[in-house]
Write a protein that holds these residues in place. Structure first.
Motif, mmCIF file in Angstrom:
data_model
loop_
_atom_site.group_PDB
_atom_site.id
_atom_site.type_symbol
_atom_site.label_atom_id
_atom_site.label_comp_id
_atom_site.label_asym_id
_atom_site.label_seq_id
_atom_site.Cartn_x
_atom_site.Cartn_y
_atom_site.Cartn_z
ATOM 1 N N GLU A 567 -12.849 -40.851 1.248
ATOM 2 C CA GLU A 567 -12.044 -39.924 2.046
ATOM 3 C C GLU A 567 -11.652 -40.498 3.403
ATOM 4 N N ARG A 568 -11.821 -41.798 3.593
ATOM 5 C CA ARG A 568 -11.472 -42.386 4.886
ATOM 6 C C ARG A 568 -9.978 -42.191 5.166
ATOM 7 N N GLU A 569 -9.650 -42.117 6.402
ATOM 8 C CA GLU A 569 -8.286 -41.787 6.820
ATOM 9 C C GLU A 569 -7.307 -42.907 6.473
ATOM 10 N N ILE A 570 -6.138 -42.499 6.018
ATOM 11 C CA ILE A 570 -5.085 -43.461 5.688
ATOM 12 C C ILE A 570 -4.294 -43.766 6.950
ATOM 13 N N PRO A 571 -4.125 -45.027 7.305
ATOM 14 C CA PRO A 571 -3.375 -45.365 8.527
ATOM 15 C C PRO A 571 -1.954 -44.815 8.498
ATOM 16 N N GLU A 572 -1.475 -44.413 9.655
ATOM 17 C CA GLU A 572 -0.142 -43.828 9.767
ATOM 18 C C GLU A 572 0.937 -44.797 9.302
ATOM 19 N N GLU A 573 0.754 -46.095 9.609
ATOM 20 C CA GLU A 573 1.776 -47.065 9.221
ATOM 21 C C GLU A 573 1.886 -47.209 7.703
ATOM 22 N N VAL A 574 0.791 -46.927 6.993
ATOM 23 C CA VAL A 574 0.839 -46.955 5.532
ATOM 24 C C VAL A 574 1.557 -45.709 5.013
ATOM 25 N N LEU A 575 1.252 -44.574 5.612
ATOM 26 C CA LEU A 575 1.884 -43.321 5.176
ATOM 27 C C LEU A 575 3.388 -43.335 5.396
ATOM 28 N N THR A 576 3.840 -44.041 6.426
ATOM 29 C CA THR A 576 5.276 -44.065 6.743
ATOM 30 C C THR A 576 5.960 -45.328 6.230
ATOM 31 N N SER A 577 5.268 -46.099 5.392
ATOM 32 C CA SER A 577 5.840 -47.362 4.908
ATOM 33 C C SER A 577 6.947 -47.162 3.886
#
Length: 638
Positions: A567-577
């Motif tokens: 459940e570790r947080e997904i980096p924002e740059e990955v979510l917006t890739s």
């Protein structure tokens, strides 16, 4: 009034030769061949380097669908049992991260950015499929390489296996997403009867009787290393096909497929030896039914005037053959109603005409209150059951099956004799007028299905073709012909309207009355329901005692750590890739709304997007002319 004048079939009729196209990303010389699937233009692609396959189908739907198909066979072998559920556990593992995107849930989050409602998958007996549906093709194309990375290169961490497949809690209880899913269905009447039927139809070592979901006993001892090995052996590029359908730009599809090809070629080469299901010693790996097994029954001596040649074969029945159904129990508080299934081996995959006609025959026998078997078992003064319905699966050698649901337990022994009596009566008094009505109705249903939901109308046949159609190492033009023949059964429906009574009687004789069948009777048992609950409680208590407080505490800590890791947080740059697709590129549903009375009939404001002006004017002129002839002042159109 709402009118859809579109959905004109494309002019493509299919090519007679392959062509090559150089991929702009990987440099691969892709081989392709055109086809037409239910009036939809399609192109089949293959990489000669990796064996990777793709199929683009231009159905014109505003929703674009991606199906990723993998042939998955799970027989008992040196490292696993057929009921370990390896295909199903792997399906779940795929969504927990990949080499390039090592985060649980990233696929669904990116899918939501791509005008999709998430991802999905299913595990069948002979294949696993991963799906995605987006508004327009841009989102599907953006997600395809990411989906491919999850499927071909999943992380398959021990933490993911622990939470998603199976673990023991600090209280000594067995849990896990896959484990709990199978716990909810393993002891249902339908599951137990079906498992028993398949074991009789396809004895070991055949994978067609595998419990691909996994049995709880097997899941408790399954390891992540087994799942990893199964993935390495089956999820190879030459055993995968990407199918994109909808409003598809085939050049764009090939460009994105070529991105996947580049990724695959950057990894160590991976190829299967032979194709799943087609690598047995006899060419298909399907052993014969065991005629001495309890539940496998030879039909009573029967021959017809048209088929007297079978008399000698019928008379050779050995006295050692079993003549009793297999009886099993299933847990149920209601002990008045049971379940019965009777099944036969069916035609081989390539016998398309036989399969289409057999399915039509089962519709004739069961599809309405006027059908012979419904009248005999359900729609009568003294019904034996609440429902009768057929089922089938097309394998290298498939099967067809008849289910009797909510059967009166006091009359279960009457079902088989009653069934064969009705089948004999059906063949002697076959109603050709009603049979033709059934064929015409099924044809209309297919045409409506193909118009309303073209992807759903063709995908099952596409999957079946990928699994079982003959093919050489290099893509051949004949593959497009085979694919079209699998998908489009309308010509066979036309044939069915022209055959005489002897054809249908022959099908009854050959596939129902004169070949061995499997029969399983499922009896309800309240005592079994109580016993299963008590046994499970005792087993878990014993498990907790054997593990001891110290080991249980370790398991609890390991589970908490696995949950934290997953459940570790997904980096924002990955979510917006992944870019959000443009709504302007989404093809609108071509609907034209016309309102008015008499001479005021006209096209509603903001209506007609996606419809040419020529088509709009044509429909409007027709309605106005109709209104004029019917006295415009009395006609209201909305």
């Amino acid at each position: 009034m709402t009118v859809d004048p579109s959905n004109t079939p494309p002019a493509t009729t299919g090519s007679t030769s392959t062509r090559t196209t150089t991929g702009i990303v990987s440099g691969t010389e892709w081989t392709s061949v055109d086809s037409t699937l239910l009036s939809n233009a399609a192109t089949l692609y293959q990489s000669p380097n990796t064996g990777l396959r793709g199929l683009a189908v231009s159905t014109g739907e505003p929703l674009c669908s991606l199906h990723v198909i993998i042939a998955t066979e799970a027989p008992t072998n040196s490292y696993s049992h057929k009921d370990d559920g390896l295909p199903h556990t792997l399906e779940h593992a795929i969504f927990l991260g990949s080499d390039l995107y090592p985060f649980k849930g990233i696929l669904d989050k990116l899918a939501n950015r791509s005008l999709a409602d998430g991802t999905n998958a299913w595990t069948a007996t002979d294949h696993t499929a991963y799906t995605l549906t987006t508004a327009g093709e841009e989102g599907a194309l953006n997600l395809l390489p990411i989906y491919a990375d999850h499927i071909l290169y999943p992380t398959m961490t021990d933490e993911s296996f622990l939470t998603e497949v199976h673990h023991v809690t600090s209280e000594g209880k067995d849990k896990g997403v896959v484990y709990c899913e199978m716990q909810g269905r393993e002891n249902s009447d339908g599951s137990l009867v079906d498992r028993a039927i398949l074991d009789l139809l396809y004895p070991d070592p055949c994978g067609y009787s595998s419990e691909t979901g996994g049995k709880m006993r097997n899941l408790r001892s399954l390891t992540n290393s087994q799942v990893r090995r199964y993935h390495a052996e089956n999820y190879t590029p030459d055993n995968v096909m990407f199918v994109l359908s909808g409003n598809v730009d085939r050049d764009e599809f090939l460009r994105v497929l070529d991105e996947v090809e580049r990724s695959v070629r950057s990894k160590p080469p991976a190829r299967r030896e032979g194709r799943p299901w087609l690598s047995g010693e006899d060419g298909d790996g399907v052993p014969p039914m065991d005629l001495k097994a309890v539940g496998v029954i030879m039909p009573s001596s029967y021959s017809s005037a048209e088929d007297a040649s079978n008399e000698d074969e019928d008379d050779t029945r050995s006295s050692s053959c079993n003549e009793k159904p297999l009886e099993i129990q299933f847990p149920s508080e209601d002990e008045s109603r049971g379940t019965i299934s009777i099944a036969w081996r069916g035609p081989k995959y390539e016998e398309r005409r036989e399969w289409v006609f057999l399915k039509l025959l089962w519709h004739y026998l069961t599809d309405s209150a006027a059908s012979p078997l419904q009248k005999a078992f359900v729609e009568c003064e003294d019904p034996l059951c609440a429902g009768v319905h057929p089922a089938d699966e097309i394998f290298t050698e498939g099967y067809h099956q008849l289910w009797f649901t909510e059967v009166n337990v006091e009359k279960m022994e009457l079902v088989a004799s009653k069934l064969f009596e009705e089948l004999r009566e059906a063949r002697t008094g076959f109603d050709m007028e009603r049979m033709r009505m059934v064929v015409r109705r099924q044809r209309r249903r297919l045409l409506e299905f193909a118009e309303r939901r073209p992807t759903d109308a063709l995908i099952d046949a596409v999957v079946r073709n990928f699994l079982y159609a003959p093919r050489e190492e290099a893509l051949q033009p004949g593959e497009a012909v085979d694919l079209a023949a699998d998908v489009d059964v309308l010509p066979l429906y036309a044939d069915a309207l022209n055959v005489d009574e002897r054809c249908w009687v022959d099908l009854i004789d050959r596939y129902m009355l004169s070949r061995p069948y499997a029969m399983v009777i499922g009896r309800p048992s309240a005592a079994l329901a109580t016993k299963i609950a008590a046994d499970e409680k005792a087993r878990e208590e014993q498990q907790a005692a054997e593990l001891g407080p110290e080991k249980l505490a370790e398991l609890g800590v390991a589970l908490e750590q696995a949950i934290e890791f997953n459940e570790r947080e997904i980096p924002e740059e990955v979510l917006t890739s992944v870019n959000v697709p443009s709504l302007d590129k989404v093809k609108a549903v071509p609907v034209l709304t016309i309102r008015g009375v008499g001479k005021s009939i006209g096209i509603a404001t903001n209506s007609g997007r996606g419809i040419s002006q020529e088509d709009s004017d044509f429909v409007l002129a027709k309605l106005r002319d109709s209104a004029k002839r019917a006295h415009a002042e009395a006609l209201h159109v909305d």
